[in-house]
Design an enzyme around this catalytic site. Structure first.
Site, PDB file in Angstrom:
ATOM      1  N   GLU A 180      36.568  22.962  70.835  1.00 41.30           N
ATOM      2  CA  GLU A 180      35.541  23.069  71.966  1.00 41.30           C
ATOM      3  C   GLU A 180      34.188  23.051  71.475  1.00 41.30           C
ATOM      4  O   GLU A 180      33.209  22.371  71.952  1.00 41.30           O
ATOM      5  CB  GLU A 180      35.802  24.131  72.917  1.00 41.30           C
ATOM      6  CG  GLU A 180      37.270  24.006  73.843  1.00 41.30           C
ATOM      7  CD  GLU A 180      37.127  23.260  75.119  1.00 41.30           C
ATOM      8  OE1 GLU A 180      36.301  22.328  75.059  1.00 41.30           O
ATOM      9  OE2 GLU A 180      37.968  23.360  75.792  1.00 41.30           O
ATOM     10  N   ASN A 235      30.995  20.481  71.904  1.00 40.14           N
ATOM     11  CA  ASN A 235      29.834  20.941  72.408  1.00 40.14           C
ATOM     12  C   ASN A 235      28.705  20.521  71.598  1.00 40.14           C
ATOM     13  O   ASN A 235      27.518  20.270  71.975  1.00 40.14           O
ATOM     14  CB  ASN A 235      29.886  22.440  72.719  1.00 40.14           C
ATOM     15  CG  ASN A 235      30.368  22.645  74.149  1.00 40.14           C
ATOM     16  OD1 ASN A 235      30.703  21.918  74.838  1.00 40.14           O
ATOM     17  ND2 ASN A 235      30.348  23.968  74.592  1.00 40.14           N
ATOM     18  N   ARG A 287      31.860  11.814  79.320  1.00 39.87           N
ATOM     19  CA  ARG A 287      32.942  12.104  80.301  1.00 39.87           C
ATOM     20  C   ARG A 287      34.006  10.840  80.148  1.00 39.87           C
ATOM     21  O   ARG A 287      35.304  11.033  80.452  1.00 39.87           O
ATOM     22  CB  ARG A 287      32.227  12.118  81.699  1.00 39.87           C
ATOM     23  CG  ARG A 287      31.585  13.224  82.070  1.00 39.87           C
ATOM     24  CD  ARG A 287      30.459  13.106  83.198  1.00 39.87           C
ATOM     25  NE  ARG A 287      29.806  14.132  83.323  1.00 39.87           N
ATOM     26  CZ  ARG A 287      29.999  15.242  84.070  1.00 39.87           C
ATOM     27  NH1 ARG A 287      30.966  15.524  84.784  1.00 39.87           N
ATOM     28  NH2 ARG A 287      28.841  16.186  84.031  1.00 39.87           N
TER      29      ARG A 287
END
Lengths: 119, 144
Positions: free
Chosen positions: B50, B54, B103
């Site tokens: 994660e 990021n 996305r």
């Protein structure tokens, strides 16, 4: 249920990991959103998805996902399958869509552990 | 302060989606080799991935540092900007400022920061707009 029985249940093809089909299937999760897979999966899980990019394999590696079921006839690239082979991840492909795949697995008794409610 | 047994720093470049996860896979394999396993290894791997994502998706580039002491693993993510204007919003599940590109790859659902916090035994985040963001995560390990 074993992965071998899952293959029969889903009328699936084994794309990778033919020698690892005797592992148990106790838990399943379905999403095309890897962010949610990372946030919700906490145990050895079968992942049902239609997303065929390499990040699915990375996500599976982080979470110790031992089997990926590609739904709605999606077939990942050879590169991805080579990666799965290296990581000892079984990859299956079924013509059923995600909804039907999940329905068949649920009917056969496989549940999803909900990490938020503990159910 | 406990002595550091191991310290590795990895550079993460902004926008390098193709190699996203390589650093975290490396960290996971390294920790596995030295005997870390089970749930804690999975929690470290998820939090690391994660943080790595990021840095790639949101930062101008940064570093991920893995440190090990006799009782814990510390993961630190430090970037050079742009900084987070509203930290409380950023910590909410579902709040995301990720690009379409992120996305499309299956990320950017606004789960990253809360997921890091949930997986770590200790979590702190500091951010200053124009300067950068530093996140520190602690994972307690036994017999490591």
């Amino acid at each position: 249920m074993t992965i071998r029985e899952l293959v029969t249940l889903l009328d699936a093809r084994v794309l990778c990991g033919e020698d690892k089909l005797d592992q148990d299937v106790n838990n399943a999760f379905s999403s095309d959103l890897m962010s949610d897979v990372l946030a919700f999966v906490t145990d050895k899980t079968v992942l049902i998805t239609g997303l065929t990019n390499i990040h699915v394999m990375r996500t599976a590696e982080m979470l110790d996902i031992h089997c990926i079921v590609y739904a709605r006839g999606k077939i990942p690239s050879d590169e991805l399958l080579e990666e799965a082979d290296e990581l000892d991840i079984v990859v299956l492909a079924t013509a059923h869509n995600c909804y039907t795949t999940c329905g068949l697995m649920y009917e056969a008794g496989i549940r999803s552990k909900n990490v938020r409610t503990g159910a | 302060m406990e002595s550091t047994i191991l310290k590795n720093t990895y550079e993460i470049n902004a926008g390098e989606f193709q190699t996203a996860g390589d650093v975290s896979a490396n960290i996971k394999r390294k920790l596995k080799q030295i005997g870390i396993g089970g749930t804690v290894l999975r929690r470290i791997a998820v939090a690391s991935y994660e943080a790595e994502l990021n840095l790639i998706i949101h930062s101008h580039g940064g570093k991920l540092t893995l440190e090990m002491t006799p009782s814990s693993i510390i993961l630190t993510s430090a970037d050079v900007g742009p900084g987070i204007p509203d930290l409380s919003k950023a910590m909410q599940e579902g709040y995301s400022t990720a690009s379409e590109e992120a996305r499309d790859l299956g990320f950017g659902a606004g789960m990253g920061l809360p997921n890091m916090k949930r997986n770590a035994d200790g979590f702190s985040i500091e951010s200053e707009v124009g300067k950068g963001t530093t996140i520190q995560m602690r994972f307690d390990v036994k017999d490591a």
